[in-house]
Enzyme design. Structure first.
Site, PDB file in Angstrom:
ATOM      1  N   GLY A  95      21.624 -29.479  35.678  1.00 25.87           N
ATOM      2  CA  GLY A  95      23.027 -29.780  35.433  1.00 25.87           C
ATOM      3  C   GLY A  95      23.906 -28.687  35.996  1.00 25.87           C
TER       4      GLY A  95
ATOM      5  CB  THR B  62      17.317 -32.209  24.560  1.00 22.93           C
ATOM      6  OG1 THR B  62      17.786 -31.279  25.545  1.00 22.93           O
ATOM      7  CG2 THR B  62      18.349 -33.312  24.377  1.00 22.93           C
TER       8      THR B  62
ATOM      9  CG  HIS C  26      23.725 -20.937  23.703  1.00 21.09           C
ATOM     10  ND1 HIS C  26      24.410 -19.867  23.159  1.00 21.09           N
ATOM     11  CD2 HIS C  26      23.896 -21.961  22.827  1.00 21.09           C
ATOM     12  CE1 HIS C  26      24.975 -20.237  22.019  1.00 21.09           C
ATOM     13  NE2 HIS C  26      24.660 -21.496  21.794  1.00 21.09           N
TER      14      HIS C  26
ATOM     15  CB  SER D 236      15.900 -36.601  35.719  1.00 26.26           C
ATOM     16  OG  SER D 236      17.086 -35.864  35.955  1.00 26.26           O
TER      17      SER D 236
END
Length: 341
Positions: free
Chosen positions: A26, A85, A108, A51
């Site tokens: 992404g 996810t 993160h 995907s």
């Protein structure tokens, strides 16, 4: 004060000796993969079956595998898929291939800090987080510059975790600008607080309330939109460029005086008290638990909020006004895929 690392502090050869897997393609994933590839690192991308990003990654010349295959091949695995996810993907496709000495990276700290992902004790666990969107990470790298970033070590099994993190940060261009050392706890809690109290939750509530006050007082919705939402970018850009002082130097005396004398009446001690409560909810894990349970239930609360907010009059007015602004349409086109969620 934070310790800051630059190119001279990072040994890229340490990463060039290893195989790197980027899980996800992404906004951040595409930038990391392409920047590392262009830095001479052996990169592959791990994607879920079916995907839509597969064609984009392959079109950029990257090798695409399943998440499991990429994790098995790689020595360094960067997880760049949504927080909600990560646990499932980690448990089912990454964890079985985490052999001793590998490095598991995140951008993160949510799932490590709140113990949703539990890596084995014999792997390095670290964080490398550019402080900017993926398209900017990529563009700055291509221009010979970089985005500042963060680096943190949660688990140093090999004795080289920080060195690997700094090498990775250099590979994506962050050490060109400077990488600040932090912890998973600090990155996670301050990031969530900023999103909830200021950048997203706080700013959105302030804008919406201001719009409603003007419309309820009889002013045209278009005027309310311009004054409470559209012009916010002008002010934020000034703060972004030079802080609050530069913003106040750049606006009119009328606006500056109103800032000093009226602003604290809107965001006052009560607001600060609520901010403290929000921070405590984050620190105590209450928000994390709420968010995790929400996703386990299929996201019904999020769906209700999204529907209600999409129906707010500010959205309809804004769409009509933005259709008049050619530069906004062009900017959206430039920052589109691969920059999606």
């Amino acid at each position: 004060m934070a310790t800051i690392y630059y190119d001279k502090d990072a040994n890229l050869d340490l990463l060039k000796k290893r195989k790197v897997a980027i899980i996800g393609y992404g906004s951040q994933g595409h930038a990391h993969a392409l920047n590392l590839r262009d830095s001479g690192v052996d990169v592959r991308v791990g994607l879920a079956a079916g995907s839509k990003s597969k064609a984009k990654a392959e079109g950029a010349g990257l090798r695409v595998l399943s998440v499991a295959e990429a994790s098995k091949e790689a020595d360094v695995i960067m997880v760049l898929i949504p927080d909600q996810t990560q646990k499932k993907v980690y448990d089912e496709e990454i964890a079985p291939h985490l052999s001793k000495g590998k490095a598991l990276l995140f951008a993160h700290g949510f799932n490590i800090h709140f113990v949703q992902v539990r890596p084995p004790a014999d792997v390095d666990v670290l964080l490398v987080a550019p402080k900017g969107p993926g398209h900017m990470v990529r563009r700055q790298y291509q221009d010979g510059r970089g985005i500042p970033g963060l680096v943190a070590v949660h688990q140093d099994a090999t004795g080289q975790a920080k060195a690997v993190g700094l090498a990775y940060a250099r590979g994506i261009g962050c050490t060109r600008a400077g990488v600040l050392e932090t912890t998973f706890k600090e990155e996670t809690e301050t990031d969530l607080f900023g999103e909830q109290a200021v950048l997203c939750g706080g700013a959105a509530a302030l804008v919406k309330n201001g719009f409603e006050v003007l419309v309820e007082a009889g002013y045209q919705p278009e005027s309310a939109y311009f004054e409470c939402l559209h012009e916010l970018k002008l002010i934020v850009d000034l703060m972004y460029e030079g802080g609050l002082a530069w913003m106040r130097h750049s606006i009119s005396d009328t606006a500056e005086y109103g800032d000093y004398t009226r602003g604290p009446r809107v965001v006052d001690g009560r607001s600060k008290d609520e901010m403290r409560k929000i921070l405590k909810e984050i620190q105590g894990g209450h928000f994390a638990k709420e968010f995790i349970l929400e996703n386990q239930a299929g996201g019904p609360t999020m769906a209700r909020y999204r529907a209600a907010e999409a129906a707010h009059p500010i959205e309809e007015v804004g769409k009509r006004l933005r259709d008049m602004m050619s530069w906004i349409r062009e900017a959206k086109k430039d920052s589109s895929d691969p920059g999606s969620r």
